[in-house]
Write a protein that holds these residues in place. Structure first.
Motif, PDB file in Angstrom:
ATOM      1  N   ALA A  17       0.836  -1.207   0.000  1.00  0.00           N
ATOM      2  CA  ALA A  17       0.000   0.000   0.000  1.00  0.00           C
ATOM      3  C   ALA A  17       0.869   1.254   0.000  1.00  0.00           C
ATOM      4  CB  ALA A  17      -0.942  -0.007   1.202  1.00  0.00           C
ATOM      5  N   ALA A  18       1.912   1.262   0.822  1.00  0.00           N
ATOM      6  CA  ALA A  18       2.816   2.414   0.865  1.00  0.00           C
ATOM      7  C   ALA A  18       3.548   2.588  -0.455  1.00  0.00           C
ATOM      8  CB  ALA A  18       3.819   2.253   2.012  1.00  0.00           C
ATOM      9  N   SER A  19       3.908   1.478  -1.075  1.00  0.00           N
ATOM     10  CA  SER A  19       4.593   1.539  -2.362  1.00  0.00           C
ATOM     11  C   SER A  19       3.700   2.154  -3.431  1.00  0.00           C
ATOM     12  CB  SER A  19       5.041   0.136  -2.762  1.00  0.00           C
ATOM     13  OG  SER A  19       5.727   0.162  -3.994  1.00  0.00           O
ATOM     14  N   ALA A  20       2.463   1.679  -3.510  1.00  0.00           N
ATOM     15  CA  ALA A  20       1.524   2.233  -4.501  1.00  0.00           C
ATOM     16  C   ALA A  20       1.248   3.700  -4.210  1.00  0.00           C
ATOM     17  CB  ALA A  20       0.221   1.431  -4.490  1.00  0.00           C
ATOM     18  N   PHE A  21       1.012   4.038  -2.941  1.00  0.00           N
ATOM     19  CA  PHE A  21       0.736   5.422  -2.570  1.00  0.00           C
ATOM     20  C   PHE A  21       1.923   6.327  -2.915  1.00  0.00           C
ATOM     21  CE2 PHE A  21       1.061   8.926   0.446  1.00  0.00           C
ATOM     22  CZ  PHE A  21      -0.119   9.605   0.149  1.00  0.00           C
ATOM     23  N   ILE A  55       1.692  -0.439 -10.485  1.00  0.00           N
ATOM     24  CA  ILE A  55       0.858   0.208  -9.468  1.00  0.00           C
ATOM     25  C   ILE A  55      -0.481  -0.518  -9.317  1.00  0.00           C
ATOM     26  CG2 ILE A  55      -0.362   2.340  -8.868  1.00  0.00           C
ATOM     27  CD1 ILE A  55       2.006   3.824 -10.282  1.00  0.00           C
ATOM     28  N   LEU A  56      -1.086  -0.891 -10.422  1.00  0.00           N
ATOM     29  CA  LEU A  56      -2.340  -1.652 -10.347  1.00  0.00           C
ATOM     30  C   LEU A  56      -2.118  -2.995  -9.654  1.00  0.00           C
ATOM     31  CD1 LEU A  56      -3.952  -0.938 -13.839  1.00  0.00           C
ATOM     32  CD2 LEU A  56      -4.675  -0.059 -11.601  1.00  0.00           C
ATOM     33  N   GLY A  57      -1.004  -3.638  -9.956  1.00  0.00           N
ATOM     34  CA  GLY A  57      -0.671  -4.911  -9.307  1.00  0.00           C
ATOM     35  C   GLY A  57      -0.482  -4.749  -7.807  1.00  0.00           C
ATOM     36  N   GLU A  58       0.191  -3.673  -7.409  1.00  0.00           N
ATOM     37  CA  GLU A  58       0.383  -3.426  -5.977  1.00  0.00           C
ATOM     38  C   GLU A  58      -0.960  -3.178  -5.286  1.00  0.00           C
ATOM     39  OE1 GLU A  58       4.883  -1.533  -5.942  1.00  0.00           O
ATOM     40  OE2 GLU A  58       3.176  -0.182  -6.228  1.00  0.00           O
ATOM     41  N   CYS A  59      -1.811  -2.386  -5.903  1.00  0.00           N
ATOM     42  CA  CYS A  59      -3.145  -2.113  -5.328  1.00  0.00           C
ATOM     43  C   CYS A  59      -3.971  -3.396  -5.246  1.00  0.00           C
ATOM     44  CB  CYS A  59      -3.877  -1.054  -6.156  1.00  0.00           C
ATOM     45  SG  CYS A  59      -3.158   0.600  -6.026  1.00  0.00           S
ATOM     46  N   ALA A  60      -3.922  -4.197  -6.302  1.00  0.00           N
ATOM     47  CA  ALA A  60      -4.661  -5.465  -6.307  1.00  0.00           C
ATOM     48  C   ALA A  60      -4.145  -6.398  -5.218  1.00  0.00           C
ATOM     49  CB  ALA A  60      -4.558  -6.127  -7.680  1.00  0.00           C
ATOM     50  N   ALA A  61      -2.832  -6.426  -5.015  1.00  0.00           N
ATOM     51  CA  ALA A  61      -2.261  -7.282  -3.976  1.00  0.00           C
ATOM     52  C   ALA A  61      -2.785  -6.888  -2.597  1.00  0.00           C
ATOM     53  CB  ALA A  61      -0.737  -7.211  -4.013  1.00  0.00           C
ATOM     54  N   GLY A 105       8.246   5.914  -3.982  1.00  0.00           N
ATOM     55  CA  GLY A 105       8.172   7.289  -4.460  1.00  0.00           C
ATOM     56  C   GLY A 105       9.555   7.816  -4.788  1.00  0.00           C
ATOM     57  N   ALA A 106       9.669   9.113  -4.880  1.00  0.00           N
ATOM     58  CA  ALA A 106      10.910   9.753  -5.290  1.00  0.00           C
ATOM     59  C   ALA A 106      11.982   9.605  -4.209  1.00  0.00           C
ATOM     60  CB  ALA A 106      10.663  11.227  -5.573  1.00  0.00           C
ATOM     61  N   THR A 107      13.164   9.184  -4.637  1.00  0.00           N
ATOM     62  CA  THR A 107      14.317   9.105  -3.757  1.00  0.00           C
ATOM     63  C   THR A 107      15.577   9.254  -4.594  1.00  0.00           C
ATOM     64  OG1 THR A 107      15.476   7.785  -2.098  1.00  0.00           O
ATOM     65  CG2 THR A 107      14.461   6.590  -3.899  1.00  0.00           C
ATOM     66  N   THR A 108      16.654   9.656  -3.963  1.00  0.00           N
ATOM     67  CA  THR A 108      17.925   9.775  -4.666  1.00  0.00           C
ATOM     68  C   THR A 108      18.868   8.639  -4.304  1.00  0.00           C
ATOM     69  OG1 THR A 108      18.809  11.177  -2.898  1.00  0.00           O
ATOM     70  CG2 THR A 108      17.765  12.287  -4.782  1.00  0.00           C
ATOM     71  N   VAL A 109      18.433   7.748  -3.423  1.00  0.00           N
ATOM     72  CA  VAL A 109      19.280   6.637  -2.993  1.00  0.00           C
ATOM     73  C   VAL A 109      19.395   5.636  -4.132  1.00  0.00           C
ATOM     74  CG1 VAL A 109      19.523   4.750  -1.335  1.00  0.00           C
ATOM     75  CG2 VAL A 109      18.609   6.953  -0.593  1.00  0.00           C
ATOM     76  N   VAL A 160      10.779  -1.966   6.693  1.00  0.00           N
ATOM     77  CA  VAL A 160      10.932  -2.281   5.275  1.00  0.00           C
ATOM     78  C   VAL A 160      10.806  -1.007   4.434  1.00  0.00           C
ATOM     79  CG1 VAL A 160       9.878  -3.489   3.313  1.00  0.00           C
ATOM     80  CG2 VAL A 160      10.159  -4.667   5.499  1.00  0.00           C
ATOM     81  N   ILE A 161       9.798  -0.215   4.719  1.00  0.00           N
ATOM     82  CA  ILE A 161       9.538   1.001   3.935  1.00  0.00           C
ATOM     83  C   ILE A 161      10.703   1.977   4.028  1.00  0.00           C
ATOM     84  CG2 ILE A 161       8.054   3.058   3.802  1.00  0.00           C
ATOM     85  CD1 ILE A 161       5.733   1.104   4.711  1.00  0.00           C
ATOM     86  N   PHE A 162      11.317   2.057   5.196  1.00  0.00           N
ATOM     87  CA  PHE A 162      12.411   3.009   5.396  1.00  0.00           C
ATOM     88  C   PHE A 162      13.786   2.352   5.311  1.00  0.00           C
ATOM     89  CE2 PHE A 162       8.780   5.219   7.286  1.00  0.00           C
ATOM     90  CZ  PHE A 162       8.851   6.397   6.564  1.00  0.00           C
ATOM     91  N   THR A 163      13.883   1.291   4.507  1.00  0.00           N
ATOM     92  CA  THR A 163      15.163   0.599   4.306  1.00  0.00           C
ATOM     93  C   THR A 163      16.256   1.563   3.855  1.00  0.00           C
ATOM     94  OG1 THR A 163      14.069  -1.469   3.732  1.00  0.00           O
ATOM     95  CG2 THR A 163      16.331  -1.209   2.961  1.00  0.00           C
ATOM     96  N   ASP A 164      15.953   2.437   2.900  1.00  0.00           N
ATOM     97  CA  ASP A 164      16.960   3.368   2.390  1.00  0.00           C
ATOM     98  C   ASP A 164      17.452   4.300   3.489  1.00  0.00           C
ATOM     99  OD1 ASP A 164      16.872   2.332  -0.170  1.00  0.00           O
ATOM    100  OD2 ASP A 164      15.418   3.804  -0.879  1.00  0.00           O
TER     101      ASP A 164
END
Length: 190
Positions: A17-21, A55-61, A105-109, A160-164
């Motif tokens: 969900a966080a990835s799609a958002f 994105i559709l796949g992530e939302c469906a998951a 989302g946007a990152t420079t890592v 997981v979300i804040f791995t970077d």
């Protein structure tokens, strides 16, 4: 087993969900995701359709993980998506292409081994979840147990979300020469 399955469903669901958002939160975030996909080898003519499909796949998951019994279809979809994502990351690393991870989302890592490890952990969780879901594990019955499981799952998902961001805390930016590790003492080894 019921709480373990619930926890895994929540971790994987929150992460997806966080990835799609992260990719849908604005035109700039979506554009950065498209750029990252292109840098990872998606052909220019397929770039937008692939980005939309991801994105559709992530939302469906996320939706499938929430459905009973046990979210098995959601785990199957997450396994397929994570396998494709991991293959793309490994391909990018092997080619030496510099690309940023636009997973959330946007990152420079830049993409690195930590992304492979992160996806490996998610793959293991999804495999466990699928196996547990296929055994017909019953739903948890205790409200306090559900709340504790949800808190633990949220904590795991945030890691997981804040791995970077977590990974950059442990980088020292010291160039490393390939080869053996040398002692830092001023005395030569005898």
């Amino acid at each position: 087993m019921a709480y373990a399955l619930l926890g895994v469903r929540l971790v994987v669901g929150i992460v997806f969900a966080a990835s799609a958002f992260g990719k849908l939160r604005g035109a700039e975030a979506f554009r950065r995701f498209e750029e990252a996909a292109r840098a990872m080898g998606v052909p220019a003519r397929l770039n937008r359709p692939v980005a939309v499909a991801v994105i559709l796949g992530e939302c469906a998951a996320v939706v499938l993980l929430a459905l009973e019994p046990g979210g098995a279809p959601g785990f199957v979809l997450t396994l397929l998506l994570l396998t494709a994502f991991t293959a793309g990351i490994v391909r990018t690393l092997r080619s030496g292409t510099k690309a940023s991870c636009a997973c959330f989302g946007a990152t420079t890592v830049p993409i690195g081994r930590r992304h492979v490890v992160r996806n490996g952990v998610l793959l293991a969780l999804a495999l466990f979840g699928l196996a547990a879901a296929l055994t017909g594990t019953a739903a948890p019955a205790s409200t306090p147990g559900v709340l504790i499981t949800a808190f633990g799952a949220l904590t795991g998902a945030l890691l997981v979300i804040f791995t970077d961001e977590i990974g950059t805390l442990f980088e020292d930016d010291t160039p490393r020469a390939p080869g053996r590790v040398r002692s830092s003492s001023s005395h030569p080894a005898r």
